[in-house]
Design an enzyme around this catalytic site. Structure first.
Site, short mmCIF file in Angstrom:
data_model
loop_
_atom_site.label_atom_id
_atom_site.label_comp_id
_atom_site.label_asym_id
_atom_site.label_seq_id
_atom_site.Cartn_x
_atom_site.Cartn_y
_atom_site.Cartn_z
N GLY A 1 -0.40 5.35 8.73
CA GLY A 1 0.67 6.36 8.79
C GLY A 1 1.31 6.46 10.16
O GLY A 1 1.51 5.46 10.86
N VAL A 2 1.62 7.68 10.55
CA VAL A 2 2.32 7.89 11.82
C VAL A 2 1.40 7.52 13.00
O VAL A 2 1.88 7.03 14.04
CB VAL A 2 2.87 9.33 11.91
CG1 VAL A 2 1.79 10.37 12.07
CG2 VAL A 2 3.91 9.45 13.00
N ASP A 3 0.11 7.71 12.84
CA ASP A 3 -0.87 7.34 13.87
C ASP A 3 -0.79 5.83 14.17
O ASP A 3 -0.71 5.41 15.34
CB ASP A 3 -2.27 7.72 13.34
CG ASP A 3 -3.37 7.69 14.38
OD1 ASP A 3 -3.06 7.55 15.58
OD2 ASP A 3 -4.54 7.83 13.98
N ASP B 1 12.15 8.14 12.52
CA ASP B 1 10.91 7.55 13.01
C ASP B 1 10.58 8.20 14.34
O ASP B 1 11.34 8.06 15.31
CB ASP B 1 11.14 6.04 13.17
CG ASP B 1 9.96 5.32 13.79
OD1 ASP B 1 8.93 5.96 14.11
OD2 ASP B 1 10.09 4.10 13.97
N ILE B 2 9.48 8.91 14.40
CA ILE B 2 9.15 9.68 15.62
C ILE B 2 8.85 8.77 16.81
O ILE B 2 8.96 9.21 17.96
CB ILE B 2 7.97 10.65 15.32
CG1 ILE B 2 7.95 11.80 16.33
CG2 ILE B 2 6.63 9.91 15.28
CD1 ILE B 2 7.04 12.95 15.92
N SER C 1 -0.65 16.26 8.36
CA SER C 1 -1.46 16.37 7.13
C SER C 1 -0.68 16.08 5.84
O SER C 1 -1.28 16.14 4.76
CB SER C 1 -2.16 17.74 6.99
OG SER C 1 -3.27 17.83 7.85
N VAL D 1 -1.64 10.89 4.18
CA VAL D 1 -2.99 10.57 3.69
C VAL D 1 -3.81 11.84 3.41
O VAL D 1 -4.61 11.87 2.48
CB VAL D 1 -3.71 9.70 4.74
CG1 VAL D 1 -5.17 9.45 4.37
CG2 VAL D 1 -3.00 8.37 4.91
N ASN E 1 -6.84 11.36 13.60
CA ASN E 1 -8.10 11.78 12.96
C ASN E 1 -9.09 12.11 14.07
O ASN E 1 -8.81 11.92 15.25
CB ASN E 1 -8.61 10.70 12.01
CG ASN E 1 -8.83 9.37 12.72
OD1 ASN E 1 -9.54 9.30 13.72
ND2 ASN E 1 -8.18 8.32 12.24
N1 AR6 Z 1 7.60 8.88 12.08
C1 AR6 Z 1 7.55 10.11 11.54
N2 AR6 Z 1 6.76 10.41 10.48
C2 AR6 Z 1 6.03 9.42 9.94
C3 AR6 Z 1 6.03 8.10 10.44
C4 AR6 Z 1 6.87 7.84 11.57
N3 AR6 Z 1 6.95 6.63 12.13
N4 AR6 Z 1 5.20 7.35 9.67
C5 AR6 Z 1 4.70 8.15 8.72
N5 AR6 Z 1 5.20 9.42 8.87
P1 AR6 Z 1 0.04 10.55 7.83
P2 AR6 Z 1 -1.93 12.77 7.87
C6 AR6 Z 1 4.94 10.64 8.07
O1 AR6 Z 1 -0.63 9.94 6.67
O2 AR6 Z 1 -1.60 13.13 6.47
C7 AR6 Z 1 -3.90 8.30 9.58
O3 AR6 Z 1 -4.55 7.17 9.09
C8 AR6 Z 1 4.39 10.48 6.67
O4 AR6 Z 1 5.44 10.15 5.76
O5 AR6 Z 1 0.48 9.69 8.94
O6 AR6 Z 1 -2.06 13.86 8.90
C9 AR6 Z 1 -4.68 9.00 10.68
O7 AR6 Z 1 -5.42 8.08 11.47
C10 AR6 Z 1 3.84 11.88 6.42
O8 AR6 Z 1 4.86 12.76 5.95
O9 AR6 Z 1 -0.91 11.70 8.53
C11 AR6 Z 1 -5.57 9.92 9.93
O10 AR6 Z 1 -6.75 9.26 9.50
C12 AR6 Z 1 3.40 12.35 7.80
O11 AR6 Z 1 3.95 11.40 8.73
C13 AR6 Z 1 -4.73 10.32 8.73
O12 AR6 Z 1 -3.80 9.27 8.54
C14 AR6 Z 1 1.92 12.41 8.01
O13 AR6 Z 1 1.28 11.39 7.27
C15 AR6 Z 1 -3.95 11.58 8.99
O14 AR6 Z 1 -3.28 11.96 7.81
#
Ligand code: AR6
Length: 206
Positions: free
Chosen positions: A65-67, A39-40, A155, A158, A57
């Protein structure tokens, strides 16, 4: 992270060291690439200027997600700092492929670098956009004196970028900055991204 300026070994990381060293690769005589699962939001390096990168975004006001995880852990000050970033056009604070920096508030690192990766299915040149997201994040980190930086798989959630292709762009972009950081980490949440990154690092950083 405040405190003394002595760089510590990765055992000082707050995150669990699941990989026990297998994910460590040399970038230069004095720098390393580290690939681990976790978990980052709990990643940091004691006593050094450090940053985590957010897969944001273009609005930069949070999301899933991570955001979402980063904003929850940083506290409401983070969205306020993001809101203060000027819009370049209505609703856009950080265009795809660019990066912005804010303080990290309740997170254990010094800074958050917000970048926006491409939406894989609709971006006209997703490879270019993803490479720009990594390069501009690294450039901004360097300009701010950051010595330790951790990325998620931008990326790859989502926005549906294929993992293997994304890992090649991510690691080759980091290689371009081999002399600029003490350590660059990838903190990956899923087995699939973790395995893709490890395979690519073994190929590109023998
Ligand atoms: N620590 C590390 N990695 C994580 C964590 C965490 N706590 N949580 C999720 N991931 P995503 P995107 C991973 O969807 O595709 C958001 O709504 C996850 O498993 O977070 O760039 C933004 O607001 C995946 O491998 O980002 C944007 O609208 C990776 O992080 C949109 O999603 C990225 O997944 C951005 O989409």
């Amino acid at each position: 992270s405040g405190g003394d300026s002595v760089a510590r070994a990765p055992s000082s990381l707050a995150s669990e060291n699941v990989d026990c060293g297998a994910g460590r690769f040399r970038l230069s005589l004095s720098s390393f690439l580290d690939i681990r699962k976790g978990d980052i939001t709990v990643w940091s390096v004691d006593g050094s200027t450090d940053a985590i990168v957010n897969a944001a975004n273009e609005r930069m006001l949070g999301g899933g997600g991570v955001d979402g995880a980063i904003h929850r852990a940083a506290g409401p000050e983070l969205v306020a700092a993001c809101r203060a970033v000027p819009e370049v056009r209505p609703g856009v604070r950080c265009p795809t492929g660019e990066a912005r920096i804010t303080p990290a508030f309740r997170l254990p690192v010094s800074y958050v670098i917000h970048t926006v990766g491409p939406i894989y299915d609709t971006d006209k040149q997703p490879e270019v956009s993803l490479r720009n997201a990594y390069r501009n994040s690294l450039r901004l980190a360097k300009e701010n004196g950051i010595m330790y930086i951790a990325f998620p798989a931008i990326s790859c959630g989502v926005y549906r970028y294929p993992y293997e292709a994304a890992s090649k762009i991510a690691i080759s972009a980091v290689k371009e900055f081999s002399d600029d950081f003490k350590e660059v980490h990838f903190v990956l949440f899923s087995d699939d991204t973790y395995n893709a990154w490890l395979d690519t690092a073994r190929e590109l950083l023998p």
